[in-house]
Design a protein around this motif. Structure first.
Motif, mmCIF file in Angstrom:
data_model
loop_
_atom_site.group_PDB
_atom_site.id
_atom_site.type_symbol
_atom_site.label_atom_id
_atom_site.label_comp_id
_atom_site.label_asym_id
_atom_site.label_seq_id
_atom_site.Cartn_x
_atom_site.Cartn_y
_atom_site.Cartn_z
ATOM 1 N N LEU A 1 0.830 -1.205 0.000
ATOM 2 C CA LEU A 1 0.000 0.000 0.000
ATOM 3 C C LEU A 1 0.868 1.261 0.000
ATOM 4 O O LEU A 1 0.541 2.246 -0.665
ATOM 5 N N LEU A 2 1.985 1.212 0.712
ATOM 6 C CA LEU A 2 2.907 2.352 0.692
ATOM 7 C C LEU A 2 3.451 2.561 -0.717
ATOM 8 O O LEU A 2 3.549 3.701 -1.179
ATOM 9 N N ALA A 3 3.787 1.495 -1.420
ATOM 10 C CA ALA A 3 4.274 1.623 -2.800
ATOM 11 C C ALA A 3 3.209 2.278 -3.681
ATOM 12 O O ALA A 3 3.525 3.165 -4.479
ATOM 13 N N ARG A 4 1.964 1.879 -3.524
ATOM 14 C CA ARG A 4 0.882 2.523 -4.292
ATOM 15 C C ARG A 4 0.756 3.988 -3.925
ATOM 16 O O ARG A 4 0.539 4.837 -4.782
ATOM 17 N N TRP A 5 0.871 4.294 -2.630
ATOM 18 C CA TRP A 5 0.786 5.674 -2.159
ATOM 19 C C TRP A 5 1.877 6.531 -2.798
ATOM 20 O O TRP A 5 1.627 7.637 -3.249
ATOM 21 N N ILE A 6 3.094 6.008 -2.833
ATOM 22 C CA ILE A 6 4.214 6.748 -3.414
ATOM 23 C C ILE A 6 3.974 6.979 -4.910
ATOM 24 O O ILE A 6 4.236 8.068 -5.422
ATOM 25 N N GLU B 1 0.959 6.822 -6.640
ATOM 26 C CA GLU B 1 -0.275 7.521 -7.002
ATOM 27 C C GLU B 1 -1.071 7.955 -5.776
ATOM 28 O O GLU B 1 -2.156 7.451 -5.512
ATOM 29 N N PRO B 2 -0.535 8.923 -5.030
ATOM 30 C CA PRO B 2 -1.196 9.326 -3.780
ATOM 31 C C PRO B 2 -2.612 9.877 -3.974
ATOM 32 O O PRO B 2 -3.496 9.615 -3.167
ATOM 33 N N GLN B 3 -2.837 10.614 -5.038
ATOM 34 C CA GLN B 3 -4.162 11.209 -5.267
ATOM 35 C C GLN B 3 -5.229 10.146 -5.521
ATOM 36 O O GLN B 3 -6.405 10.366 -5.215
ATOM 37 N N ALA B 4 -4.835 9.000 -6.064
ATOM 38 C CA ALA B 4 -5.793 7.919 -6.311
ATOM 39 C C ALA B 4 -6.257 7.289 -5.003
ATOM 40 O O ALA B 4 -7.375 6.785 -4.917
ATOM 41 N N LEU B 5 -5.401 7.323 -3.984
ATOM 42 C CA LEU B 5 -5.748 6.718 -2.700
ATOM 43 C C LEU B 5 -6.425 7.695 -1.753
ATOM 44 O O LEU B 5 -7.330 7.325 -1.014
ATOM 45 N N VAL B 6 -5.953 8.940 -1.747
ATOM 46 C CA VAL B 6 -6.533 9.970 -0.883
ATOM 47 C C VAL B 6 -6.670 11.247 -1.726
ATOM 48 O O VAL B 6 -5.762 12.077 -1.757
ATOM 49 N N PRO B 7 -7.796 11.380 -2.435
ATOM 50 C CA PRO B 7 -7.978 12.571 -3.272
ATOM 51 C C PRO B 7 -7.835 13.856 -2.450
ATOM 52 O O PRO B 7 -8.330 13.951 -1.330
ATOM 53 N N GLY B 8 -7.117 14.813 -3.026
ATOM 54 C CA GLY B 8 -6.933 16.094 -2.360
ATOM 55 C C GLY B 8 -5.773 16.138 -1.383
ATOM 56 O O GLY B 8 -5.519 17.181 -0.779
ATOM 57 N N THR B 9 -5.041 15.036 -1.221
ATOM 58 C CA THR B 9 -3.901 15.033 -0.313
ATOM 59 C C THR B 9 -2.837 16.023 -0.807
ATOM 60 O O THR B 9 -2.755 16.315 -1.996
ATOM 61 N N ALA B 10 -2.047 16.518 0.120
ATOM 62 C CA ALA B 10 -0.967 17.446 -0.241
ATOM 63 C C ALA B 10 0.198 16.722 -0.920
ATOM 64 O O ALA B 10 1.023 17.346 -1.563
ATOM 65 N N MET B 11 0.249 15.399 -0.801
ATOM 66 C CA MET B 11 1.328 14.618 -1.416
ATOM 67 C C MET B 11 1.159 14.655 -2.932
ATOM 68 O O MET B 11 0.141 14.217 -3.459
ATOM 69 N N PRO B 12 2.154 15.205 -3.642
ATOM 70 C CA PRO B 12 2.027 15.297 -5.096
ATOM 71 C C PRO B 12 2.391 13.987 -5.789
ATOM 72 O O PRO B 12 3.137 13.170 -5.257
ATOM 73 N N SER B 13 1.873 13.808 -6.972
ATOM 74 C CA SER B 13 2.295 12.695 -7.813
ATOM 75 C C SER B 13 3.610 13.105 -8.459
ATOM 76 O O SER B 13 3.692 14.152 -9.096
ATOM 77 N N MET B 14 4.635 12.289 -8.269
ATOM 78 C CA MET B 14 5.966 12.642 -8.760
ATOM 79 C C MET B 14 6.367 11.826 -9.987
ATOM 80 O O MET B 14 7.510 11.861 -10.415
#
Length: 127
Positions: free
Chosen positions: A89-94, A96-109
């Protein structure tokens, strides 16, 4: 020959899972991370400049203060305060963070899935 006593069977059922939890999420998920993968992840965290926002132990110049420190990541229970802290799940977060938590401050890099897995492997070594 008699089998294990009921008390011994209970001790094994209780103590072994507790020991696995104390060993950390990487162990509990079933894998001791390959050292090359871990070192690759460390290098990738620098390459993707994650340290511009995060403080990351072991990553040169990763002293960002905008986002939460990643110190002790392997002992955390949640990602972004919402998602169970598990390697896959952490790998997915890294990646595509917006797909897991829309609106998060973590940008897609633009992190690939394989790069994200390596980065997660390194983060889970941080205790």
């Amino acid at each position: 020959m008699l089998g294990p006593s009921p008390l011994r069977r209970l001790a094994v059922k209780v103590c072994v899972p507790a020991w696995a939890l104390l060993a950390g999420p990487a162990y509990a998920e079933g894998g001791i991370q390959d050292s090359q993968q871990v070192q690759r992840g460390r290098a990738l965290l620098a390459q993707y400049q994650c340290g511009a926002c995060h403080t990351i132990p072991g990553v040169p110049a990763a002293r960002g203060e905008f986002a939460q420190t990643l110190r002790g990541w392997g002992q955390r229970s949640y990602i972004a305060g919402r998602l169970p802290n598990r390697p896959e799940l952490l790998a997915r977060w890294i990646a595509e963070p917006q797909a897991l938590v829309p609106g998060t401050a973590m940008p897609s890099m633009g992190v690939s899935a394989s790069d994200a897995q390596a980065m997660a492997a390194y983060l889970f070594t941080l205790r």
